[in-house]
Scaffold this active site. Structure first.
Site, mmCIF file in Angstrom:
data_model
loop_
_atom_site.group_PDB
_atom_site.id
_atom_site.type_symbol
_atom_site.label_atom_id
_atom_site.label_comp_id
_atom_site.label_asym_id
_atom_site.label_seq_id
_atom_site.Cartn_x
_atom_site.Cartn_y
_atom_site.Cartn_z
ATOM 1 N N ARG A 98 0.864 -1.187 0.000
ATOM 2 C CA ARG A 98 0.000 0.000 0.000
ATOM 3 C C ARG A 98 0.898 1.235 0.000
ATOM 4 N NH1 ARG A 98 -2.155 3.218 4.576
ATOM 5 N NH2 ARG A 98 -3.956 4.360 3.803
ATOM 6 N N HIS A 142 -2.984 11.284 0.292
ATOM 7 C CA HIS A 142 -2.601 10.946 1.671
ATOM 8 C C HIS A 142 -1.971 12.196 2.312
ATOM 9 C CE1 HIS A 142 -1.289 7.392 4.384
ATOM 10 N NE2 HIS A 142 -0.878 8.473 5.003
ATOM 11 N N GLU A 188 -7.577 9.061 5.848
ATOM 12 C CA GLU A 188 -7.826 9.711 7.147
ATOM 13 C C GLU A 188 -8.371 11.136 7.079
ATOM 14 O OE1 GLU A 188 -4.518 9.294 9.830
ATOM 15 O OE2 GLU A 188 -4.674 7.122 9.827
ATOM 16 N N ASN A 329 -7.590 2.521 9.600
ATOM 17 C CA ASN A 329 -6.256 2.581 10.210
ATOM 18 C C ASN A 329 -6.466 2.533 11.707
ATOM 19 O OD1 ASN A 329 -5.424 3.013 7.618
ATOM 20 N ND2 ASN A 329 -4.906 5.169 7.899
ATOM 21 N N TYR A 331 -5.000 2.135 15.520
ATOM 22 C CA TYR A 331 -3.841 2.145 16.420
ATOM 23 C C TYR A 331 -4.228 2.140 17.894
ATOM 24 C CZ TYR A 331 -1.013 3.390 12.356
ATOM 25 O OH TYR A 331 -0.394 3.387 11.144
ATOM 26 N N GLU A 396 -3.936 0.156 8.096
ATOM 27 C CA GLU A 396 -2.761 0.441 8.923
ATOM 28 C C GLU A 396 -2.986 -0.122 10.314
ATOM 29 O OE1 GLU A 396 -1.660 4.582 9.109
ATOM 30 O OE2 GLU A 396 -1.909 4.834 6.942
#
Ligand code: FCB
Length: 504
Positions: A98, A142, A188, A329, A331, A396
């Site tokens: 990616r 991005h 995002e 994504n 985290y 991610e």
């Protein structure tokens, strides 16, 4: 005739989760994609080479605003090392890579002419990947907005962004769509807007008192919603264009990738529980609700009122269903508390509208992060229950090492392997529970310039010696572990393929 009892018992046992430590990739659905990722600004370097012009991130870093005052002018220099990197990916056994296309490299002025050198670079990268049997999964935008569009009309704050973005996306489909079958429109949008237009900690650093420091202009009360609105409409515009003109022949898929923080109540009070629910609506629902139901979440409409832009019937129809998959994504789990302060109708920002104290930027900067693999499970359940179980790509997920400078070359990163194992286990269980997850990408394939920490934090499966002239790559233990798993080894005991492949 009813089946005998022991047959029923056997069937029940077969349905129980097996020992997840012994999982292999064959336990994931057929066609499940395992990969790793980077993004253009973070990895390419060659910032002023071959016709590339600055993005808002070049400006920001050149003005000394990154965490460690570094720039990404060279970074891992993938622009010059892509062949070495693809070789490493191949040896690691990645199904997919990616990466993103740098808008200011492909169309340096933001609109108009394609830069032939930029075109050539991405063609080369894509061809190199395909030659090695690695699927390119491409993010179109991005965070690296061409500075020229920021200067000309304030970037995301103008509806003109939608047309320029759509033309840029079309240039990508036309140039690369014969080989790229997985497109992400925007990465995002739910943090670009908060960071760039509310707290002003990310470019273009717009904010207003008291919501940010160093605000040079902006309005934290309104601009995050306007910027997000334009990103959503730009996304929908690119998707409908792709569907109308390219999808039938190119046979690719297109989606959007959201930051997937999961908000949990900070205490067991009902007020905090409600605050966490509101935050999930503000964070995920802000984009998912329009994409599934054609409008912003009711709680956002009632809290932000007229500051949340209206959607016309036409826009709403265009947004509804405008994705083939949702990228996430993931985290962190973020602890949310109800905001007990008096509600000030004059001074409101996104968090005040959510009536929640849940801004994790300080915690992130202070390194107070809570990794909680179960939160990924909750996030996936949320998408399943609230948004009709869309196909999901985990785009991610990764572990940052942030040991002190000066950095040294380090191979030992067992914490990273354990982190990834824990999340893959949760992912497996979520899929068994019915979540429609189609792929998983480690952030990051190799060390890069990090948006929040510069070179201070390193997520790479492969390390990069940022002090060496040639940006020497080296293979960390986690890369060996991942490779072992990808080649059929067990999740927790995936035998490392040893030094079957060497650093480039
Ligand atoms: C995400 C970004 C990605 C990377 C990680 C650590 O927010 O999408 O580019 O920097 O954080």
């Amino acid at each position: 005739m009813a089946p005998p009892l022991f047959v029923l018992l056997l069937l029940c046992l077969a349905a129980l989760p097996r020992d997840t430590a012994a999982l292999t990739r064959r336990d994931f659905p057929d066609g499940f994609i395992f990969g790793a990722g980077t993004s253009a600004f973070q990895v390419e370097g060659a910032a002023a080479e071959d016709g590339r012009k600055p993005s808002i991130w070049d400006t920001f870093t050149h003005q000394g605003y990154s965490y460690d005052k570094s720039t990404a002018d060279i970074s891992a220099n993938q622009y010059h090392h892509y062949k070495d990197d693809v070789k490493l990916m191949y040896e690691m056994g990645l199904d997919a890579y990616r990466f993103s296309i740098a808008w200011p490299r492909l169309i340096p002025d933001g609109r108009g002419e394609i830069n032939p050198k930029g075109l050539e670079y991405y063609n080369n990268l894509i061809d190199e990947l395909i030659r090695h049997g690695i699927q390119p999964h491409v993010t179109i935008y991005h965070l690296d907005l061409p500075q020229s569009l920021q200067d000309e009309y304030n970037g995301l704050l103008s509806p003109r962004f939608i047309d320029d973005y759509t033309a840029y996306a079309e240039a990508c489909f036309k140039s690369f769509g014969d080989r790229v079958k997985h497109w992400v429109t925007v990465n995002e949008p739910n943090i670009e807007t908060i960071g760039g237009f509310d707290g002003g900690v990310l470019p273009p650093q717009r904010c207003s008192h008291p919501f940010g420091v160093n605000c040079t202009g902006g309005n934290s009360t309104t601009e995050p919603y306007i910027a997000a609105h334009h990103l959503l409409l730009a996304h929908a515009s690119a998707v409908s264009l792709y569907r109308a003109k390219y999808q039938a022949t190119q046979r690719g898929q297109i989606g959007i990738t959201l930051l997937g923080w999961w908000h949990e109540p900070a205490t067991n009070s009902s007020q905090d529980a409600a605050a966490a629910t509101r935050m999930n609506d503000f964070h995920i629902g802000w984009f998912m609700h329009p994409l599934v139901y054609g409008d912003y979440p009711a709680v956002m409409r009632s809290r932000a009122g007229a500051r949340l832009p209206d959607l016309t019937v036409e826009q709403s129809n265009k947004l509804r269903g405008a994705f083939d998959f949702i990228g996430l994504n993931h985290y962190l789990v973020v602890r949310a508390r109800a905001d007990g302060s008096t509600f000030n109708l004059e001074q409101r920002d996104y968090y005040a509208d959510a009536y929640a104290i849940a801004n994790p930027f300080d915690d992130i900067q202070e390194g107070r992060l809570e990794y909680a693999p179960w939160a990924l499970g909750k996030l996936l359940d949320h998408l399943k229950i609230k948004y009709g179980n869309p196909p999901v790509m985990i785009h991610e997920n990764g572990y940052a090492d942030a040991s002190e400078l000066p950095r040294k070359v380090e191979y030992e990163d067992d914490s990273r392997s354990e982190f990834l194992q824990d999340y893959l286990e949760v992912l497996y269980l979520s899929i068994r529970n019915g979540s429609d997850v189609r792929g998983y990408f480690v952030w990051s394939f190799l060390d890069v310039f990090e948006f929040l920490f510069g070179y201070r934090s390193r997520y790479g499966l492969c390390g990069v010696d940022m002090n060496s002239e040639g940006r020497t790559r080296y293979v960390r233990n986690s890369a060996h572990w991942y490779s072992g798993f990808l080649k059929g080894g067990e999740l927790r005991s995936a035998s490392s393929p040893g030094k079957a492949y060497a650093a480039a």
